[in-house]
Design a protein around this motif. Sequence first.
Motif, short mmCIF file in Angstrom:
data_model
loop_
_atom_site.label_atom_id
_atom_site.label_comp_id
_atom_site.label_asym_id
_atom_site.label_seq_id
_atom_site.Cartn_x
_atom_site.Cartn_y
_atom_site.Cartn_z
N ALA A 187 -12.46 5.30 0.27
CA ALA A 187 -11.21 4.67 -0.17
C ALA A 187 -11.32 4.29 -1.64
O ALA A 187 -12.34 3.76 -2.08
CB ALA A 187 -10.91 3.45 0.68
N GLN A 188 -10.26 4.55 -2.36
CA GLN A 188 -10.20 4.15 -3.76
C GLN A 188 -9.87 2.67 -3.90
O GLN A 188 -10.24 2.04 -4.89
CB GLN A 188 -9.14 4.96 -4.50
CG GLN A 188 -9.43 6.43 -4.57
CD GLN A 188 -8.21 7.20 -5.03
OE1 GLN A 188 -7.16 7.15 -4.39
NE2 GLN A 188 -8.36 7.90 -6.15
N VAL A 189 -9.15 2.15 -2.93
CA VAL A 189 -8.69 0.76 -2.99
C VAL A 189 -8.52 0.20 -1.58
O VAL A 189 -8.20 0.94 -0.66
CB VAL A 189 -7.36 0.65 -3.79
CG1 VAL A 189 -6.24 1.41 -3.10
CG2 VAL A 189 -6.96 -0.78 -4.05
N ILE A 190 -8.79 -1.08 -1.46
CA ILE A 190 -8.50 -1.83 -0.24
C ILE A 190 -7.31 -2.73 -0.57
O ILE A 190 -7.34 -3.47 -1.55
CB ILE A 190 -9.70 -2.71 0.19
CG1 ILE A 190 -10.93 -1.86 0.48
CG2 ILE A 190 -9.32 -3.57 1.40
CD1 ILE A 190 -12.22 -2.66 0.64
N VAL A 191 -6.26 -2.63 0.23
CA VAL A 191 -5.09 -3.50 0.05
C VAL A 191 -5.09 -4.44 1.25
O VAL A 191 -4.88 -4.01 2.38
CB VAL A 191 -3.78 -2.69 -0.03
CG1 VAL A 191 -2.60 -3.63 -0.28
CG2 VAL A 191 -3.86 -1.62 -1.12
N ALA A 193 0.83 -1.20 0.00
CA ALA A 193 0.00 0.00 0.00
C ALA A 193 0.87 1.25 0.00
O ALA A 193 0.55 2.23 -0.69
CB ALA A 193 -0.93 0.00 1.21
N ALA A 194 1.96 1.24 0.75
CA ALA A 194 2.86 2.40 0.78
C ALA A 194 3.46 2.66 -0.59
O ALA A 194 3.66 3.82 -0.98
CB ALA A 194 3.97 2.16 1.81
N GLN A 195 3.71 1.61 -1.35
CA GLN A 195 4.25 1.77 -2.70
C GLN A 195 3.20 2.30 -3.67
O GLN A 195 3.53 3.00 -4.63
CB GLN A 195 4.78 0.43 -3.22
CG GLN A 195 5.99 -0.09 -2.46
CD GLN A 195 6.36 -1.50 -2.88
OE1 GLN A 195 6.10 -1.91 -4.01
NE2 GLN A 195 6.97 -2.23 -1.97
N SER A 234 -5.53 -8.04 -3.32
CA SER A 234 -5.22 -9.09 -2.36
C SER A 234 -3.74 -9.44 -2.47
O SER A 234 -3.27 -9.82 -3.54
CB SER A 234 -6.09 -10.31 -2.66
OG SER A 234 -5.86 -11.33 -1.73
N VAL A 235 -3.02 -9.28 -1.38
CA VAL A 235 -1.57 -9.49 -1.37
C VAL A 235 -1.27 -10.89 -0.83
O VAL A 235 -1.62 -11.21 0.29
CB VAL A 235 -0.87 -8.42 -0.51
CG1 VAL A 235 0.62 -8.66 -0.45
CG2 VAL A 235 -1.19 -7.03 -1.04
#
Length: 164
Positions: free
Chosen positions: A109-113, A22-24, A144-145
């Motif tokens: 939120a635009q995205v959930i990581v 997410a930081a990236q 999804s990571v």
Amino acid sequence: MFTSLLVPVDGSAHALKALSIAAQLASPEATLHLLYVRELLPHLHYGSLLSLQEAIQASSPEAAEGEIEAVLQKAQTHLRSRFDGRIETHGRHGDPARIIAYEAEKLGAQVIVIGSRGLSDLSGMIMGSVSHKVSHIATCMVISVHDDPPALAESDDDNPYQGL
């Protein structure tokens, strides 16, 4: 790059990896929302059999708040060395998948990581993972990571899968 990201955390290595990703993905002026959702009956989630006294203690408001604070603090510490932008923390109680999807929409939120972990036991196959449920009910993008793939064993040259 995204300007508003929601990262559910639970203290696991999978969640820490999702924080790093997410930081990236975040722009320098982004806000990263860290969310820990504590299940109402956490002793059932952890899969351990507790005595009645242990179950009552695990469900107490004091235990819940302490756990929420500890998990969010660990996530912030991990993130600070990777991200200089704005970090907001949120602690909630309830069904993780539903709360994550709800909070993502509420926060814009635009995205959930989200970290994903393999569930090998029968209950995991039947119940499904939180990340899988979130990907189906969220109204925004979900990333999804997964863990890094295991290193392939070096063997003889006729292995058709060598180098994949």
